[in-house]
Motif scaffolding. Structure first.
Motif, PDB file in Angstrom:
ATOM      1  N   LYS A   1      -5.760   6.233   6.274  1.00 42.66           N
ATOM      2  CA  LYS A   1      -5.614   4.817   5.928  1.00 42.66           C
ATOM      3  C   LYS A   1      -4.746   4.669   4.684  1.00 42.66           C
ATOM      4  CE  LYS A   1     -10.242   3.764   7.602  1.00 42.66           C
ATOM      5  NZ  LYS A   1     -11.583   3.344   7.204  1.00 42.66           N
TER       6      LYS A   1
ATOM      7  N   SER B   1      -0.485   6.990   3.668  1.00 48.65           N
ATOM      8  CA  SER B   1      -1.862   7.238   4.086  1.00 48.65           C
ATOM      9  C   SER B   1      -2.522   8.314   3.264  1.00 48.65           C
ATOM     10  CB  SER B   1      -1.888   7.654   5.556  1.00 48.65           C
ATOM     11  OG  SER B   1      -1.422   6.589   6.345  1.00 48.65           O
ATOM     12  N   GLY B   2      -3.845   8.129   3.056  1.00 46.11           N
ATOM     13  CA  GLY B   2      -4.659   9.121   2.375  1.00 46.11           C
ATOM     14  C   GLY B   2      -5.166  10.143   3.365  1.00 46.11           C
TER      15      GLY B   2
ATOM     16  N   ASP C   1      -3.929   1.764 -10.051  1.00 46.56           N
ATOM     17  CA  ASP C   1      -3.556   0.922  -8.916  1.00 46.56           C
ATOM     18  C   ASP C   1      -2.052   1.052  -8.715  1.00 46.56           C
ATOM     19  OD1 ASP C   1      -2.945  -1.001  -7.037  1.00 46.56           O
ATOM     20  OD2 ASP C   1      -4.044  -2.611  -8.035  1.00 46.56           O
TER      21      ASP C   1
ATOM     22  N   ASP D   1     -10.048  -0.859  -1.716  1.00 48.37           N
ATOM     23  CA  ASP D   1      -9.973   0.542  -2.134  1.00 48.37           C
ATOM     24  C   ASP D   1     -10.956   0.864  -3.255  1.00 48.37           C
ATOM     25  OD1 ASP D   1      -7.843   0.793  -0.407  1.00 48.37           O
ATOM     26  OD2 ASP D   1      -6.318   0.921  -1.977  1.00 48.37           O
TER      27      ASP D   1
ATOM     28  N   PRO E   1       0.813  -1.206   0.000  1.00 49.98           N
ATOM     29  CA  PRO E   1       0.000   0.000   0.000  1.00 49.98           C
ATOM     30  C   PRO E   1       0.851   1.262   0.000  1.00 49.98           C
ATOM     31  CG  PRO E   1      -0.023  -1.000   2.163  1.00 49.98           C
ATOM     32  CD  PRO E   1       0.721  -1.947   1.247  1.00 49.98           C
TER      33      PRO E   1
ATOM     34  N   TYR F   1      -3.634   3.315   1.069  1.00 46.55           N
ATOM     35  CA  TYR F   1      -4.451   3.000  -0.099  1.00 46.55           C
ATOM     36  C   TYR F   1      -3.555   2.632  -1.278  1.00 46.55           C
ATOM     37  CZ  TYR F   1      -3.096   7.616  -1.743  1.00 46.55           C
ATOM     38  OH  TYR F   1      -2.363   8.701  -2.151  1.00 46.55           O
ATOM     39  N   CYS F   2      -4.148   1.939  -2.242  1.00 50.77           N
ATOM     40  CA  CYS F   2      -3.447   1.575  -3.476  1.00 50.77           C
ATOM     41  C   CYS F   2      -4.072   2.228  -4.698  1.00 50.77           C
ATOM     42  CB  CYS F   2      -3.460   0.061  -3.673  1.00 50.77           C
ATOM     43  SG  CYS F   2      -2.397  -0.838  -2.529  1.00 50.77           S
TER      44      CYS F   2
END
Length: 128
Positions: free
Chosen positions: A15, A10-11, A42, A76, A7, A17-18
């Motif tokens: 969290k 963090s967003g 992705d 995601d 991953p 994300y990909c």
């Protein structure tokens, strides 16, 4: 593209994300600036494998898509994209609802004939 399947940082919700979604011009390697598309990227795809999907229709101009997660989502891309699109040929706008995994159109809500919604560059979905 990290290429290691892990991953990303963090967003905005804290969290990792990909996947991210965007719109782009010059879609599908077009030399035309007016060739706009909605993209799914992705960033965790393994090196050497495709890491992008594209929704594209000639003379249709999508705005920045809004991702809405499915209740109980497990990934995601487990949800839908809301996308306000200008139909350049008919000079109308519509709301396109795309599958978050495949970018296949699930539904289209046409607005009144010859009505155009204002252009929105940035938007977001916030759960309550």
């Amino acid at each position: 593209n990290r290429g290691d399947g892990g991953p990303s940082p963090s967003g905005v919700d804290g969290k990792p994300y990909c996947v991210f979604y965007a719109f782009a011009c010059n879609a599908r390697n077009s030399t035309e600036l007016a060739a706009w598309a909605t993209l799914k990227v992705d960033m965790c795809a393994k090196a050497g494998t495709p890491n992008a999907k594209v929704w594209y229709e000639p003379q249709h101009y999508p705005q920045e898509p809004i991702f809405v997660p499915r209740p109980g989502a497990t990934g995601d891309d487990d949800g839908i994209l809301l996308n306000n699109v200008l139909d350049g040929a008919n000079l109308t706008t519509y709301l396109s609802i795309l599958d978050g995994k495949t970018l296949k159109e699930l539904a289209r809500l046409d607005f009144a004939d010859k009505e155009v919604l204002p252009y929105m560059q940035h938007a977001a979905f916030f759960q309550q």
